[in-house]
Design a protein around this motif. Structure first.
Motif, mmCIF file in Angstrom:
data_model
loop_
_atom_site.group_PDB
_atom_site.id
_atom_site.type_symbol
_atom_site.label_atom_id
_atom_site.label_comp_id
_atom_site.label_asym_id
_atom_site.label_seq_id
_atom_site.Cartn_x
_atom_site.Cartn_y
_atom_site.Cartn_z
ATOM 1 N N THR A 297 5.559 20.259 3.551
ATOM 2 C CA THR A 297 5.889 21.683 3.748
ATOM 3 C C THR A 297 4.658 22.516 4.070
ATOM 4 N N THR A 298 3.490 21.887 4.039
ATOM 5 C CA THR A 298 2.246 22.586 4.372
ATOM 6 C C THR A 298 1.352 21.634 5.153
ATOM 7 N N ILE A 299 0.326 22.198 5.778
ATOM 8 C CA ILE A 299 -0.732 21.399 6.405
ATOM 9 C C ILE A 299 -2.074 21.969 5.954
ATOM 10 N N PRO A 300 -2.924 21.175 5.288
ATOM 11 C CA PRO A 300 -2.687 19.800 4.861
ATOM 12 C C PRO A 300 -1.495 19.712 3.908
ATOM 13 N N GLY A 301 -0.813 18.579 3.939
ATOM 14 C CA GLY A 301 0.344 18.384 3.092
ATOM 15 C C GLY A 301 0.743 16.921 3.063
ATOM 16 N N THR A 302 1.721 16.598 2.230
ATOM 17 C CA THR A 302 2.112 15.209 2.015
ATOM 18 C C THR A 302 3.610 15.023 2.180
ATOM 19 N N ALA A 303 3.977 14.006 2.944
ATOM 20 C CA ALA A 303 5.369 13.570 3.035
ATOM 21 C C ALA A 303 5.532 12.356 2.129
ATOM 22 N N VAL A 304 6.651 12.295 1.409
ATOM 23 C CA VAL A 304 6.872 11.215 0.455
ATOM 24 C C VAL A 304 8.192 10.522 0.757
ATOM 25 N N VAL A 305 8.161 9.190 0.790
ATOM 26 C CA VAL A 305 9.367 8.386 0.939
ATOM 27 C C VAL A 305 9.577 7.622 -0.370
ATOM 28 N N THR A 306 10.721 7.843 -1.000
ATOM 29 C CA THR A 306 11.045 7.090 -2.215
ATOM 30 C C THR A 306 12.035 5.996 -1.861
ATOM 31 N N VAL A 307 11.810 4.822 -2.434
ATOM 32 C CA VAL A 307 12.683 3.669 -2.211
ATOM 33 C C VAL A 307 13.235 3.225 -3.558
ATOM 34 N N VAL B 232 0.859 -1.187 0.000
ATOM 35 C CA VAL B 232 0.000 0.000 0.000
ATOM 36 C C VAL B 232 0.895 1.236 0.000
ATOM 37 N N LEU B 233 0.681 2.111 -0.964
ATOM 38 C CA LEU B 233 1.596 3.236 -1.161
ATOM 39 C C LEU B 233 1.066 4.573 -0.655
ATOM 40 N N ASP B 234 -0.200 4.642 -0.275
ATOM 41 C CA ASP B 234 -0.794 5.930 0.100
ATOM 42 C C ASP B 234 -1.512 5.805 1.446
ATOM 43 N N TYR B 235 -1.231 6.758 2.362
ATOM 44 C CA TYR B 235 -1.807 6.719 3.705
ATOM 45 C C TYR B 235 -2.299 8.104 4.115
ATOM 46 N N ASN B 236 -3.367 8.124 4.875
ATOM 47 C CA ASN B 236 -3.889 9.366 5.456
ATOM 48 C C ASN B 236 -3.597 9.355 6.946
ATOM 49 N N TYR B 237 -3.107 10.498 7.453
ATOM 50 C CA TYR B 237 -2.722 10.571 8.860
ATOM 51 C C TYR B 237 -3.248 11.882 9.439
ATOM 52 N N GLU B 238 -4.093 11.754 10.501
ATOM 53 C CA GLU B 238 -4.690 12.937 11.126
ATOM 54 C C GLU B 238 -3.881 13.326 12.363
ATOM 55 N N LEU B 239 -3.461 14.582 12.398
ATOM 56 C CA LEU B 239 -2.640 15.102 13.482
ATOM 57 C C LEU B 239 -3.497 15.803 14.530
ATOM 58 N N PRO B 240 -2.999 15.920 15.759
ATOM 59 C CA PRO B 240 -3.762 16.621 16.804
ATOM 60 C C PRO B 240 -4.009 18.083 16.425
ATOM 61 N N TYR B 241 -5.129 18.628 16.909
ATOM 62 C CA TYR B 241 -5.438 20.039 16.660
ATOM 63 C C TYR B 241 -4.308 20.918 17.187
ATOM 64 N N GLY C 90 19.011 -0.141 -8.869
ATOM 65 C CA GLY C 90 19.096 1.239 -9.324
ATOM 66 C C GLY C 90 17.997 1.653 -10.272
ATOM 67 N N VAL C 91 17.090 0.747 -10.570
ATOM 68 C CA VAL C 91 16.025 1.012 -11.542
ATOM 69 C C VAL C 91 14.649 0.962 -10.872
ATOM 70 N N THR C 92 14.399 -0.119 -10.146
ATOM 71 C CA THR C 92 13.091 -0.313 -9.524
ATOM 72 C C THR C 92 12.897 0.707 -8.400
ATOM 73 N N GLN C 93 11.764 1.367 -8.414
ATOM 74 C CA GLN C 93 11.517 2.424 -7.433
ATOM 75 C C GLN C 93 10.051 2.435 -7.016
ATOM 76 N N LYS C 94 9.825 2.759 -5.750
ATOM 77 C CA LYS C 94 8.477 2.942 -5.224
ATOM 78 C C LYS C 94 8.434 4.226 -4.412
ATOM 79 N N SER C 95 7.243 4.836 -4.349
ATOM 80 C CA SER C 95 7.044 6.037 -3.540
ATOM 81 C C SER C 95 5.875 5.801 -2.588
ATOM 82 N N TYR C 96 6.124 6.014 -1.317
ATOM 83 C CA TYR C 96 5.096 5.900 -0.283
ATOM 84 C C TYR C 96 4.710 7.313 0.167
ATOM 85 N N SER C 97 3.413 7.614 0.201
ATOM 86 C CA SER C 97 2.935 8.951 0.553
ATOM 87 C C SER C 97 2.148 8.921 1.856
#
Length: 268
Positions: A97-107, A61-70, A112-119
């Motif tokens: 860099t913003t809220i709402p916003g997205t952090a991305v981890v690339t693997v 699963v590459l995409d996640y929603n995360y709710e932060l405290p007020y 050196g060719v195969t790549q995935k991005s987790y958001s």
């Protein structure tokens, strides 16, 4: 050349990724061939926020929603960390860099060719504040009572003397973003029945009820309705004038009588 000899080094452990093939010609000349085995595994084995594994994490699963405290801001965003499934894969984090916003981890896999991005899509919980700044009690557009910073529960409110009914409650919440439909007012208009206000916070979960019981304040009317000397009203009497001079020629003592406007007032 069938006269040449070949020696192939076999892989003897999971850590070994390279093998060498040695070819020795009949003349004794030696030539080496190398084969490297690389992984195309670009999965994560863990994705964490503030040290805790994201609920429902799955490497596929590459995409996640995360709710932060007020109240969370960009400067107080929790740390995102990750672990690659392959120790030879490389990871890179791009912070939100913003809220709402997205952090991305690339693997990037070892190949050196195969790549995935987790958001991770960050958002902030709505304000849970259901407090009230003040409640104004009115009748025919005139404020007859007010309670500032009421407490959730019971509140005693003194109304202006002479109030016989109420027809409006003006409620101002501490959080100005609470919509009006989240504020429920209940009152009959009868003083003895009191009133209540229910506030549902912006988060749609937190609520508070403010009960109001009313009493009538004392009159501050100290006016006279009439002022007489020997049964005759003093010339020029008005209730907002307090000093009078009366010409008196009788030998008898004058009898001064006064009548109050408000029957609750006393003449001493």
């Amino acid at each position: 050349d069938e006269s040449s000899s070949v020696v192939v080094d076999q892989i003897t452990s999971n850590e070994q990724k390279n093998i060498r093939i040695t070819v020795t010609a009949e003349s004794g000349a030696v030539k080496y061939y190398y084969v490297s085995f690389v992984s195309n595994n670009a999965n994560l084995s863990a994705l964490k926020v503030a040290g805790d594994l994201i609920v429902g994490f799955d490497q596929s699963v590459l995409d996640y929603n995360y709710e932060l405290p007020y109240g969370t801001t960009v400067s107080t965003l929790p740390l995102v960390t990750c672990t690659s499934a392959s120790v030879r894969a490389k990871t890179r984090l791009y912070k939100a860099t913003t809220i709402p916003g997205t952090a991305v981890v690339t693997v990037t896999a070892e190949d050196g060719v195969t790549q995935k991005s987790y958001s991770i899509n960050f958002d902030v919980k709505k304000n849970p504040d259901a407090s009230v700044a003040y409640i104004s009690i009115k009748n025919e557009g005139v404020e007859v009572g007010r309670v500032n910073s009421p407490v959730a529960g019971d509140n005693a409110v003194e109304l202006v003397y002479g109030t016989t009914q109420i027809d409006e409650l003006e409620v101002v919440t501490t959080n100005e973003n609470i919509p009006s439909e989240n504020i429920t007012k209940q009152f009959t208009g009868v003083i003895l029945d009191g009133a209540s206000v229910r506030v549902l916070a912006e988060d749609g979960i937190t609520e508070a009820t403010y009960n109001l019981s009313f009493t009538i304040g004392k009159s501050n009317n100290a006016n006279l309705k009439n002022l007489t000397v020997n049964g005759s009203q003093i010339l020029g009497f008005v209730n907002n004038k307090v000093d009078y001079k009366v010409i008196y020629t009788s030998a008898e003592l004058p009898v001064v009588m006064a009548e109050v406007e408000d029957p609750t007032a006393e003449i001493i």
